[in-house]
Motif scaffolding. Sequence first.
Motif, PDB file in Angstrom:
ATOM      1  N   ARG A  80       0.821  -1.215   0.000  1.00  0.00           N
ATOM      2  CA  ARG A  80       0.000   0.000   0.000  1.00  0.00           C
ATOM      3  C   ARG A  80       0.855   1.265   0.000  1.00  0.00           C
ATOM      4  NH1 ARG A  80      -5.499  -0.420   1.217  1.00  0.00           N
ATOM      5  NH2 ARG A  80      -6.180  -2.543   0.796  1.00  0.00           N
ATOM      6  N   ARG A  81       2.160   1.099  -0.049  1.00  0.00           N
ATOM      7  CA  ARG A  81       3.060   2.238  -0.118  1.00  0.00           C
ATOM      8  C   ARG A  81       3.675   2.308  -1.507  1.00  0.00           C
ATOM      9  NH1 ARG A  81       5.388   0.097   4.908  1.00  0.00           N
ATOM     10  NH2 ARG A  81       7.339  -0.157   3.802  1.00  0.00           N
ATOM     11  N   PRO A  82       4.048   3.481  -2.000  1.00  0.00           N
ATOM     12  CA  PRO A  82       3.973   4.789  -1.344  1.00  0.00           C
ATOM     13  C   PRO A  82       2.536   5.271  -1.207  1.00  0.00           C
ATOM     14  CG  PRO A  82       4.661   5.062  -3.616  1.00  0.00           C
ATOM     15  CD  PRO A  82       4.632   3.584  -3.363  1.00  0.00           C
ATOM     16  N   VAL A  83       2.316   6.200  -0.273  1.00  0.00           N
ATOM     17  CA  VAL A  83       0.987   6.731   0.014  1.00  0.00           C
ATOM     18  C   VAL A  83       0.858   8.144  -0.546  1.00  0.00           C
ATOM     19  CG1 VAL A  83       0.833   5.382   2.132  1.00  0.00           C
ATOM     20  CG2 VAL A  83       1.704   7.736   2.227  1.00  0.00           C
ATOM     21  N   HIS A  84      -0.373   8.591  -0.677  1.00  0.00           N
ATOM     22  CA  HIS A  84      -0.624  10.014  -0.903  1.00  0.00           C
ATOM     23  C   HIS A  84      -0.646  10.690   0.461  1.00  0.00           C
ATOM     24  CE1 HIS A  84      -1.461   9.003  -5.001  1.00  0.00           C
ATOM     25  NE2 HIS A  84      -2.596   8.385  -4.728  1.00  0.00           N
ATOM     26  N   LEU A  85      -0.085  11.888   0.533  1.00  0.00           N
ATOM     27  CA  LEU A  85       0.018  12.596   1.816  1.00  0.00           C
ATOM     28  C   LEU A  85      -0.633  13.959   1.704  1.00  0.00           C
ATOM     29  CD1 LEU A  85       1.194  12.650   4.709  1.00  0.00           C
ATOM     30  CD2 LEU A  85       3.308  13.583   3.731  1.00  0.00           C
ATOM     31  N   VAL A  86      -1.541  14.255   2.648  1.00  0.00           N
ATOM     32  CA  VAL A  86      -2.262  15.527   2.681  1.00  0.00           C
ATOM     33  C   VAL A  86      -2.002  16.179   4.033  1.00  0.00           C
ATOM     34  CG1 VAL A  86      -4.517  16.667   2.551  1.00  0.00           C
ATOM     35  CG2 VAL A  86      -4.069  14.609   1.183  1.00  0.00           C
ATOM     36  N   GLY A  87      -1.540  17.434   4.030  1.00  0.00           N
ATOM     37  CA  GLY A  87      -1.280  18.132   5.279  1.00  0.00           C
ATOM     38  C   GLY A  87      -1.838  19.538   5.262  1.00  0.00           C
ATOM     39  N   HIS A  88      -2.487  19.916   6.342  1.00  0.00           N
ATOM     40  CA  HIS A  88      -3.070  21.252   6.466  1.00  0.00           C
ATOM     41  C   HIS A  88      -2.299  22.065   7.500  1.00  0.00           C
ATOM     42  CE1 HIS A  88      -6.004  23.982   8.661  1.00  0.00           C
ATOM     43  NE2 HIS A  88      -5.906  24.532   7.460  1.00  0.00           N
ATOM     44  N   SER A  89      -1.926  23.299   7.149  1.00  0.00           N
ATOM     45  CA  SER A  89      -1.327  24.247   8.079  1.00  0.00           C
ATOM     46  C   SER A  89      -0.091  23.641   8.746  1.00  0.00           C
ATOM     47  CB  SER A  89      -2.387  24.698   9.084  1.00  0.00           C
ATOM     48  OG  SER A  89      -1.992  25.853   9.776  1.00  0.00           O
ATOM     49  N   LEU A  90      -0.060  23.510  10.064  1.00  0.00           N
ATOM     50  CA  LEU A  90       1.054  22.855  10.746  1.00  0.00           C
ATOM     51  C   LEU A  90       1.331  21.494  10.122  1.00  0.00           C
ATOM     52  CD1 LEU A  90       2.997  22.236  13.180  1.00  0.00           C
ATOM     53  CD2 LEU A  90       0.963  21.516  14.424  1.00  0.00           C
ATOM     54  N   GLY A  91       0.272  20.724   9.876  1.00  0.00           N
ATOM     55  CA  GLY A  91       0.430  19.410   9.242  1.00  0.00           C
ATOM     56  C   GLY A  91       0.966  19.507   7.837  1.00  0.00           C
ATOM     57  N   GLY A  92       0.707  20.641   7.160  1.00  0.00           N
ATOM     58  CA  GLY A  92       1.268  20.852   5.838  1.00  0.00           C
ATOM     59  C   GLY A  92       2.775  21.008   5.882  1.00  0.00           C
ATOM     60  N   LYS A  93       3.270  21.721   6.887  1.00  0.00           N
ATOM     61  CA  LYS A  93       4.724  21.855   7.028  1.00  0.00           C
ATOM     62  C   LYS A  93       5.363  20.511   7.386  1.00  0.00           C
ATOM     63  CE  LYS A  93       5.274  26.773   7.967  1.00  0.00           C
ATOM     64  NZ  LYS A  93       5.925  27.804   8.795  1.00  0.00           N
ATOM     65  N   VAL A  94       4.710  19.761   8.267  1.00  0.00           N
ATOM     66  CA  VAL A  94       5.217  18.418   8.581  1.00  0.00           C
ATOM     67  C   VAL A  94       5.239  17.564   7.313  1.00  0.00           C
ATOM     68  CG1 VAL A  94       4.798  16.296   9.885  1.00  0.00           C
ATOM     69  CG2 VAL A  94       4.441  18.516  10.979  1.00  0.00           C
ATOM     70  N   ALA A  95       4.169  17.659   6.510  1.00  0.00           N
ATOM     71  CA  ALA A  95       4.094  16.870   5.282  1.00  0.00           C
ATOM     72  C   ALA A  95       5.202  17.251   4.303  1.00  0.00           C
ATOM     73  CB  ALA A  95       2.717  17.049   4.633  1.00  0.00           C
ATOM     74  N   MET A  96       5.497  18.543   4.190  1.00  0.00           N
ATOM     75  CA  MET A  96       6.565  18.974   3.298  1.00  0.00           C
ATOM     76  C   MET A  96       7.911  18.425   3.739  1.00  0.00           C
ATOM     77  SD  MET A  96       5.611  22.894   2.152  1.00  0.00           S
ATOM     78  CE  MET A  96       4.869  23.511   3.653  1.00  0.00           C
ATOM     79  N   VAL A  97       8.198  18.528   5.033  1.00  0.00           N
ATOM     80  CA  VAL A  97       9.465  18.024   5.550  1.00  0.00           C
ATOM     81  C   VAL A  97       9.550  16.512   5.359  1.00  0.00           C
ATOM     82  CG1 VAL A  97      10.907  17.773   7.613  1.00  0.00           C
ATOM     83  CG2 VAL A  97       9.696  19.918   7.195  1.00  0.00           C
ATOM     84  N   LEU A  98       8.453  15.815   5.624  1.00  0.00           N
ATOM     85  CA  LEU A  98       8.429  14.361   5.464  1.00  0.00           C
ATOM     86  C   LEU A  98       8.711  13.977   4.011  1.00  0.00           C
ATOM     87  CD1 LEU A  98       5.764  12.008   7.052  1.00  0.00           C
ATOM     88  CD2 LEU A  98       6.780  11.534   4.838  1.00  0.00           C
ATOM     89  N   ALA A  99       8.049  14.656   3.072  1.00  0.00           N
ATOM     90  CA  ALA A  99       8.241  14.333   1.656  1.00  0.00           C
ATOM     91  C   ALA A  99       9.673  14.606   1.209  1.00  0.00           C
ATOM     92  CB  ALA A  99       7.259  15.128   0.805  1.00  0.00           C
ATOM     93  N   LEU A 100      10.269  15.671   1.726  1.00  0.00           N
ATOM     94  CA  LEU A 100      11.639  16.008   1.347  1.00  0.00           C
ATOM     95  C   LEU A 100      12.647  15.033   1.948  1.00  0.00           C
ATOM     96  CD1 LEU A 100      11.356  19.877   1.749  1.00  0.00           C
ATOM     97  CD2 LEU A 100      11.743  18.667  -0.417  1.00  0.00           C
ATOM     98  N   ARG A 101      12.360  14.514   3.130  1.00  0.00           N
ATOM     99  CA  ARG A 101      13.305  13.610   3.806  1.00  0.00           C
ATOM    100  C   ARG A 101      13.039  12.139   3.495  1.00  0.00           C
ATOM    101  NH1 ARG A 101      16.475  15.130   7.905  1.00  0.00           N
ATOM    102  NH2 ARG A 101      16.072  13.269   9.175  1.00  0.00           N
ATOM    103  N   HIS A 102      11.800  11.791   3.155  1.00  0.00           N
ATOM    104  CA  HIS A 102      11.428  10.397   2.914  1.00  0.00           C
ATOM    105  C   HIS A 102      10.621  10.281   1.614  1.00  0.00           C
ATOM    106  CE1 HIS A 102      12.630   9.524   7.102  1.00  0.00           C
ATOM    107  NE2 HIS A 102      12.024  10.659   7.393  1.00  0.00           N
ATOM    108  N   PRO A 103      11.171  10.719   0.492  1.00  0.00           N
ATOM    109  CA  PRO A 103      10.388  10.744  -0.755  1.00  0.00           C
ATOM    110  C   PRO A 103       9.924   9.368  -1.212  1.00  0.00           C
ATOM    111  CG  PRO A 103      12.719  11.135  -1.199  1.00  0.00           C
ATOM    112  CD  PRO A 103      12.550  11.208   0.286  1.00  0.00           C
TER     113      PRO A 103
END
Length: 262
Positions: A80-103
């Motif tokens: 089921r991986r890779p997954v789609h990732l959706v982040g809002h506001s604070l969660g959006g910044k976490v999502a960006m960092v996650l995508a950049l570090r764990h693409p």
Amino acid sequence: MTSISSRLIGDSGPRIVFLHGLFGRGKNFTQIAKALEPEYSSLLVDLPNHGDSDWTETFDYIDIADAVAGHIVEAIDDDRRPVHLVGHSLGGKVAMVLALRHPQLINRLVIVDIGPNAGGSTGVFDHLLSSLAALDLDQVGSRKDADAALREPIPEAAIRGFLLQNLRPTSAGLAWQPNLALLHASLDVIGDFPDLGDAEFDHPVLWVAGERSDYVSREDLPQMRALFPRTTLLTVKGAGHWVHSEKPQAFVSALVTFLGRP
């Protein structure tokens, strides 16, 4: 190791992982997740210091992103991986960092009404969290009483309701489930964005902005595309910062169009 709580909605289709904003919780995306069934299944995550997830001693975007990445590996099978990732506001910044570090974990990325801004404004949240911190919980007998006490500093009923979902009864009385003291003290860090060097996420990214919000502007697009070169900006008419709750149908439509029906 930081323990993270999450809830799975649906059991078919590609997985979407949702990350909420400051003082939110995973269940804030329940309506969206149910609207996406059965084509998608959704993992609704409580970020550290929120909901049923562990508190931490400090706030650090890289630590949080790495913890969420570890939870995705534990909670979602290889097929089921890779997954789609959706982040809002604070969660959006976490999502960006996650995508950049764990693409390798992420297929498509959706960032909702936040950018990779350093020194971003958190003024509205300073007021909101200050108002919550000033509330004497020893003098509040119920969530209804707390709502009445917050009516003057926070006149918007919808925002009060969003915040008060986090007030929980304990054996000693009412208490905030999120780590209010740490989050309030860390607003400067929350408004910032970590330096990740020359990291780049070269997968499709949908950047969703609320028309009535000032968190995202077209002037920020070059900065966004420096990290996420395949970014498409979508502005949702009539929406403020909480796009997914203010315009849920438009938000679901945007997700389905961007992710594609499986």
